[in-house]
Design a protein around this motif. Structure first.
Motif, PDB file in Angstrom:
ATOM      1  N   MET A  73       0.829  -1.208   0.000  1.00  0.00           N
ATOM      2  CA  MET A  73       0.000   0.000   0.000  1.00  0.00           C
ATOM      3  C   MET A  73       0.865   1.261   0.000  1.00  0.00           C
ATOM      4  O   MET A  73       0.589   2.221  -0.724  1.00  0.00           O
ATOM      5  N   LEU A  74       1.927   1.239   0.801  1.00  0.00           N
ATOM      6  CA  LEU A  74       2.802   2.412   0.847  1.00  0.00           C
ATOM      7  C   LEU A  74       3.517   2.627  -0.481  1.00  0.00           C
ATOM      8  O   LEU A  74       3.691   3.761  -0.931  1.00  0.00           O
ATOM      9  N   VAL A 113       1.073   4.242  -2.767  1.00  0.00           N
ATOM     10  CA  VAL A 113       0.915   5.671  -2.457  1.00  0.00           C
ATOM     11  C   VAL A 113       2.105   6.462  -2.974  1.00  0.00           C
ATOM     12  O   VAL A 113       1.953   7.529  -3.595  1.00  0.00           O
ATOM     13  N   ALA A 129       1.940   6.753  -6.717  1.00  0.00           N
ATOM     14  CA  ALA A 129       0.927   7.727  -7.120  1.00  0.00           C
ATOM     15  C   ALA A 129       1.428   9.156  -6.918  1.00  0.00           C
ATOM     16  O   ALA A 129       1.207  10.031  -7.770  1.00  0.00           O
ATOM     17  N   LEU A 130       2.113   9.398  -5.795  1.00  0.00           N
ATOM     18  CA  LEU A 130       2.676  10.730  -5.563  1.00  0.00           C
ATOM     19  C   LEU A 130       3.709  11.068  -6.638  1.00  0.00           C
ATOM     20  O   LEU A 130       3.759  12.190  -7.158  1.00  0.00           O
ATOM     21  N   ALA A 157       3.655  15.465   1.533  1.00  0.00           N
ATOM     22  CA  ALA A 157       2.937  14.187   1.485  1.00  0.00           C
ATOM     23  C   ALA A 157       3.871  13.029   1.799  1.00  0.00           C
ATOM     24  O   ALA A 157       3.493  12.084   2.501  1.00  0.00           O
ATOM     25  N   VAL A 214       3.594  10.194   4.959  1.00  0.00           N
ATOM     26  CA  VAL A 214       3.714   8.746   4.855  1.00  0.00           C
ATOM     27  C   VAL A 214       4.801   8.240   5.801  1.00  0.00           C
ATOM     28  O   VAL A 214       4.657   7.204   6.463  1.00  0.00           O
TER      29      VAL A 214
END
Length: 341
Positions: free
Chosen positions: A8-9, A12, A15-16, A189, A193
């Motif tokens: 999941m990380l 993320v 995506a960033l 962001a 995280v």
């Protein structure tokens, strides 16, 4: 569960990365960022530990050149049921330590020279037990990869400042606003995280580390000394690579105190309080177990005790206060003192 969190990380972070690429170069920039993110993910999985160790100029040691430090880690690893990790030393006066590696079979632990000089033998053992707890929980893969990817996103934001502000670039539909977003939002962001990765896991590593070494108060004392030392002594390598700050047992950065929401680590006072509570619970459990094992006193035992020659036994003298043990290098601690000193 950690595998799911890691996936999941990574999603993320990817995506960033793609979002920043889109702000810089539109659809083309997003596709380039996707390719770069995929390559970064693969590279991070296999080499992130080496990069983090290199960033902090860590040098591998063994039983020949650091026998007592190596023996501490070896004994704790056996007690935790873990393979022996690679051991590293960081030539830095700030007391601190971290663990890295993609799995327990490829793990590494690193301690600074300042840590070994400032802490007692027991406190060093507690700190390394904390780091081995991260290895056992498989936190090191996620934390190390996030450090690498967060650093890459921050670099991408800096790249946007130099190359994303060209208003004549038709692919950059957001112009200067997109550049500002890339510069400010993306690193922020990435920091969010990082916080999500480290803050909740430190408490678990404290708890498990205390179990491995067997003495929660050793770790509580070590945390206090490390926090005091980190406030007074700068860590230039960590300042140059702030994306790795969450790997350390105590935040190595010398910035002003921030609100808990923006801290890469939980409050040291809260961690110490949790360890103190754990020590009280362990003492209470041991006391109850001892009382259950103790036999009821017999009438004969309640008579005046006599010594081996028929004389009344003398009461035991109170034990002398134990002198503090030297640290693993045969010297009494001379580094930063905490409230436990």
């Amino acid at each position: 569960m950690n595998t799911i969190r890691t996936a999941m990380l990574l999603a993320v972070m990817t995506a960033l990365f793609m979002g920043v690429g889109f702000l810089i170069g539109g659809t083309g920039g997003m596709m380039i960022a996707l390719v770069v993110a995929a390559g970064t993910n693969l590279f991070s999985y296999w080499n992130a530990d080496k990069m983090v160790l290199s960033m902090n100029r860590a040098v591998e040691v063994d039983a020949n050149n650091a026998p007592e430090y190596y023996a501490i880690v070896q004994g704790l690893a056996q007690r935790a049921g873990l393979p022996m990790p690679r051991t590293y030393l960081i030539d830095n006066p700030q007391p601190n330590a971290f663990a890295t590696g993609r799995n327990p079979q490829n793990a590494a632990v690193a301690a600074s020279t300042g840590l070994l000089q400032a802490l007692t033998h027991e406190e060093v053992a507690a700190v390394m037990a904390h780091e081995l707890a991260h290895v056992q929980h498989r936190d090191t893969l996620t934390m190390t990869m996030v450090a690498t990817l967060a650093g890459a996103i921050s670099m991408l934001g800096n790249f946007a400042f130099f190359f994303g502000g060209n208003r004549d670039n038709n692919n950059n539909k957001f112009g200067f606003v997109g550049v500002l977003v890339a510069m400010i939002v993306a690193p922020f962001a990435a920091m969010i995280v990082q916080m999500a990765v480290s803050r909740t896991r430190e408490y678990e590593a404290d708890r498990r580390g205390a179990e491995i070494c067997g003495h929660p108060l050793w770790l509580a004392s070590a945390l206090d000394k490390i926090a005091c030392g980190a406030e007074r002594i700068r860590n230039p390598d960590a300042e140059r690579n702030p994306a790795t700050a969450h790997l350390f047992i105590i935040n190595p950065l010398s910035g002003e105190r921030m609100d808990n929401l923006f801290s890469t680590h939980p409050s040291t006072d809260n961690r110490i309080a949790a360890l103190q509570a754990m020590a009280r619970d362990m003492a209470g459990n041991n006391s109850q177990a001892a009382s259950r094992r103790a036999p009821a006193p017999r009438q004969a035992d309640m008579q005046q005790p006599s010594g081996p020659w028929g004389q009344a036994a003398q009461p035991e003298q109170p034990a002398q206060a134990e002198k503090p043990k030297p640290n693993p290098w045969g010297r009494n601690p001379t580094g930063p003192k905490g409230r436990w000193s």
